[in-house]
Write a protein that holds these residues in place. Structure first.
Motif, mmCIF file in Angstrom:
data_model
loop_
_atom_site.group_PDB
_atom_site.id
_atom_site.type_symbol
_atom_site.label_atom_id
_atom_site.label_comp_id
_atom_site.label_asym_id
_atom_site.label_seq_id
_atom_site.Cartn_x
_atom_site.Cartn_y
_atom_site.Cartn_z
ATOM 1 N N CYS A 98 0.841 14.625 8.529
ATOM 2 C CA CYS A 98 -0.359 15.434 8.758
ATOM 3 C C CYS A 98 -0.529 15.697 10.257
ATOM 4 N N GLU A 99 -0.912 16.924 10.585
ATOM 5 C CA GLU A 99 -1.069 17.295 11.986
ATOM 6 C C GLU A 99 -2.278 16.604 12.638
ATOM 7 N N GLN A 100 -3.165 16.063 11.796
ATOM 8 C CA GLN A 100 -4.294 15.323 12.327
ATOM 9 C C GLN A 100 -3.916 13.889 12.685
ATOM 10 N N GLY A 101 -2.653 13.546 12.438
ATOM 11 C CA GLY A 101 -2.174 12.203 12.724
ATOM 12 C C GLY A 101 -1.919 11.441 11.436
ATOM 13 N N ALA A 102 -0.990 10.487 11.546
ATOM 14 C CA ALA A 102 -0.664 9.666 10.371
ATOM 15 C C ALA A 102 -1.907 8.896 9.938
ATOM 16 N N SER A 103 -2.289 9.104 8.717
ATOM 17 C CA SER A 103 -3.521 8.493 8.227
ATOM 18 C C SER A 103 -3.453 8.399 6.714
ATOM 19 N N SER A 104 -4.265 7.478 6.177
ATOM 20 C CA SER A 104 -4.337 7.358 4.720
ATOM 21 C C SER A 104 -5.159 8.468 4.093
ATOM 22 N N HIS A 105 -5.742 9.350 4.917
ATOM 23 C CA HIS A 105 -6.534 10.468 4.410
ATOM 24 C C HIS A 105 -6.013 11.769 5.027
ATOM 25 N N PRO A 106 -4.901 12.309 4.502
ATOM 26 C CA PRO A 106 -4.407 13.579 5.052
ATOM 27 C C PRO A 106 -5.442 14.683 4.840
ATOM 28 N N CYS A 107 -5.461 15.622 5.789
ATOM 29 C CA CYS A 107 -6.510 16.654 5.755
ATOM 30 C C CYS A 107 -6.332 17.627 4.617
ATOM 31 N N GLY A 108 -5.095 17.964 4.289
ATOM 32 C CA GLY A 108 -4.862 18.916 3.209
ATOM 33 C C GLY A 108 -5.046 20.354 3.604
ATOM 34 N N THR A 109 -5.346 20.619 4.862
ATOM 35 C CA THR A 109 -5.579 21.999 5.304
ATOM 36 C C THR A 109 -4.621 22.437 6.406
ATOM 37 N N CYS A 110 -3.962 21.518 7.063
ATOM 38 C CA CYS A 110 -3.027 21.879 8.123
ATOM 39 C C CYS A 110 -1.759 22.472 7.540
ATOM 40 N N GLU A 111 -0.964 23.045 8.402
ATOM 41 C CA GLU A 111 0.263 23.696 7.947
ATOM 42 C C GLU A 111 1.228 22.712 7.331
ATOM 43 N N ALA A 112 1.321 21.521 7.909
ATOM 44 C CA ALA A 112 2.232 20.508 7.374
ATOM 45 C C ALA A 112 1.809 20.092 5.968
#
Length: 631
Positions: A98-112
């Protein structure tokens, strides 16, 4: 088992853009919008760890690894089908990139995140090991892993059904699996962990996915039905969740078959649609079998055939219910191994109290064998009916353990052997006769340890007393036809006798011995008349006359089987100086004694001869040329 928390609000993924939406804003799909229809299992695939149903421990472990930045380089997800292994692997791939950083809660909106959701990410590889299981496929994978990722932070390799790899492929994977490049993450998934080599398992963090509970599945199905705007009978959802063996994908597939017909569809119509009779009727069958009701078992089989239920699946449904009953019996009514609840659990508990574990075990064994055999039979109805009838008659079968322990139901007692009919007035029945010890008729005899009851018939007691030392004579007397003539004359009629049996009955000693034993049993003198084939025998001579007659030539001829003894052959052997039974008689040695052509006396026999005489209960040569002695 504690009831799990209700599943959170269900997000959905747009099939084209990959964006997630809430259940309240479910995008319409179908011919009106011009979009291709996607099955429920794909449209409602979870997009975050919180939405994965029934795997809280595994999801918590993955979230902790991500939040603490302690993520291993290789995971091995194991569990049965449809429990969320591949879905969790895709969520993990989004979480680490995830472009918001490795996390247990991916944003789901970024390009990745969006590229991974729609399957267009060039740095996430999903390899089906069932069709790409050669060593060349693994070599290509190793080559790709060596290059840096193009667009994402890390390259993720998802190897599904990894147990299908060949041995050479596993060996080729070992090195890179142990020391991969820093930018590579391996996620292996398998339904058969035992087929994965230990060398692979030791290089991965193994996370087991358990089967999803029935309540969790029913709750998720209700959410999907609500999101689809369809009202469905809760009993149907419970039936679906109970039949899918803990697999969410199977449950969603079954729900999709029902949705077009859900309006007005009741549980009976659903069972007819699915070709099932249901757990309720299976419980009725088990109750009937525990009550030995074979007729109800046959009616259940007829209904299964009429409904179109697969015979093997029908037996599997009954087997699954018996398993729950068995677990309640073994682990108690509060067991967490049985997921049924409410009224149906109470009914299972009643069945557990109705039968014993040994009987339930036997019923399960019958069904397991029948399910295996039915694969090879064309007319399955016969085997189904036979199996269900046997289930109802399991209680009638005596196990080997019960037979060995003597707990089997005693066989019907054989009627006592009728003693010979005796007249009412007998000398031994008078009051002046010696009193015999009365037989305790009222005392019940023990099954095996008590002695046989004493007979009231003196002849029967006489025969029993002769068995110890005169076995053959006792056997012949037992076969004789008995008839009393008055109170002091007994007739014993024998069938046609030949050989040694006839000689034994014709012996005067036999008659004297029999009268003597009867006198001892009755206390009075009883005359015995012997008949052979309806012909009476002459009265036995008494005193020395008997000795003379017995030693006469005629008697010697009779005793030698009609052969001449004076130098002739006896039974094929020469007596007049020849050999008899390997011993020389004509002035030679018999048993080590010099006899001068005469038969040896008993006291002249050696020890070996006496032992042989006792062993066979007969004398080969009697005193002074007499006939053979009574046996």
């Amino acid at each position: 088992m504690a009831k799990s928390d209700p599943a959170p609000e269900l997000p959905e993924t747009d099939p084209e853009t990959g964006s997630t939406t809430s259940p309240e804003t479910v995008p319409e799909t179908g011919p009106e919008t011009g979009k291709a229809y996607q099955v429920l299992a794909r449209r409602f695939r979870p997009t975050s760890f919180e939405h994965v149903v029934g795997q809280e421990q595994v999801m918590g472990s993955l979230a902790s690894c991500l939040d603490q930045d302690r993520l291993p380089h290789a995971f091995l997800f194991t569990g049965s089908r449809g429990v969320g292994k591949t879905t969790s692997a895709r969520i993990l791939a989004r979480a680490v990139n995830c472009e918001q950083g490795a996390s247990s809660h991916p944003c789901g909106t970024c390009e990745a995140c969006l590229s991974i959701l729609d399957g267009s990410a060039s740095d996430v590889f999903e390899l089906d090991a069932a069709s790409n299981n050669s060593v060349d496929d693994v070599r290509a994978l190793r080559e790709q892993a060596g290059y840096a990722p193009l667009r994402l932070r890390r390259k993720v390799f998802i190897l599904d059904e990894v147990h299908m790899f060949s041995k050479a492929a596993f060996n080729a994977l070992l090195k890179i699996l142990e020391e991969p490049p820093a930018h590579v993450l391996f996620i292996l998934a398998t339904t058969e962990l035992h087929k994965v080599p230990d060398t692979v398992r030791s290089r991965c963090q193994v996370l087991p996915f358990r089967r999803i509970g029935e309540e969790d599945i029913a709750g998720r199905l209700a959410q999907i039905a609500e999101a689809e705007g369809i009202t469905i009978d809760p009993e149907i959802l419970q039936e679906i969740s109970a039949s899918c063996m803990g697999g969410m994908r199977d449950a969603e597939t079954a729900l999709e078959r029902v949705l077009p017909l859900a309006e007005g569809l009741d549980i009976e119509a659903y069972r007819r649609l699915e070709g099932r009779l249901g757990l309720s009727q299976a419980a009725e069958l088990v109750e009937a079998c525990l009550n030995s009701d074979s007729q109800s078992a046959l009616l259940y089989a007829a209904k299964a055939v009429e409904t179109g239920v697969d015979e093997r699946e029908c037996m599997g449904e009954v087997l699954g219910l018996l398993r729950q009953v068995f677990l309640l019996q073994i682990d108690g009514k509060d067991t967490v191994l049985v997921e049924a609840a409410g009224e149906f659990r109470a009914r299972l508990q009643a069945l557990a109290e109705l039968g014993d574990p040994v009987r339930i075990d036997a019923m399960m064994q019958l069904l397991i064998l029948a399910r295996d055999r039915i694969r090879h039979i064309d007319d399955r109805r016969i085997l189904l009916e036979l199996t269900l009838v046997r289930l109802s008659r399991v209680g009638e079968v005596v196990s080997l353990g019960e037979l060995h322990a003597g707990r089997a139901a005693p066989a019907a007692a054989a009627p006592p052997r009728s003693a010979p009919t005796t007249p009412a007035a007998r000398p031994w029945e008078k009051s002046s006769a010696p009193a015999a010890t009365p037989t305790p008729a009222a005392t019940p005899a023990a099954p095996a340890a008590d002695p046989a009851p004493v007979s009231d018939d003196p002849l029967a007691r006489c025969i029993e007393s002769l068995r110890a030392d005169k076995g053959l004579l006792a056997t012949l007397l037992g076969r004789a036809q008995v008839r009393w003539q008055g109170s002091d004359l007994l007739e014993l009629s024998f069938p046609a006798l030949k050989g040694i049996q006839r000689k034994l009955i014709e012996k005067p000693d036999t008659l004297a011995l029999l009268e003597q034993r009867l006198r001892g049993e009755t206390g009075s003198k009883i005359q015995v008349q012997l008949l052979i084939d309806g012909t009476p025998l002459g009265a036995a001579p008494a005193g020395g006359d008997a000795q003379k007659d017995a030693s006469g030539p005629a008697e010697q001829q009779a005793d030698s089987g009609g052969k001449d003894v004076g130098g002739k052959d006896v039974g094929g052997k020469d007596v007049g100086g020849k050999d008899v039974g390997g011993k020389d008689v004509g002035g030679k040695d018999v048993g080590g004694k010099e006899v001068g052509g005469k038969t040896p006396q008993d006291d002249e026999l050696p020890e070996l001869g006496k032992q042989a005489q006792d062993l066979f209960r007969a004398r080969l040569f009697d005193k002074e040329g007499e006939a053979p002695s009574a046996q």
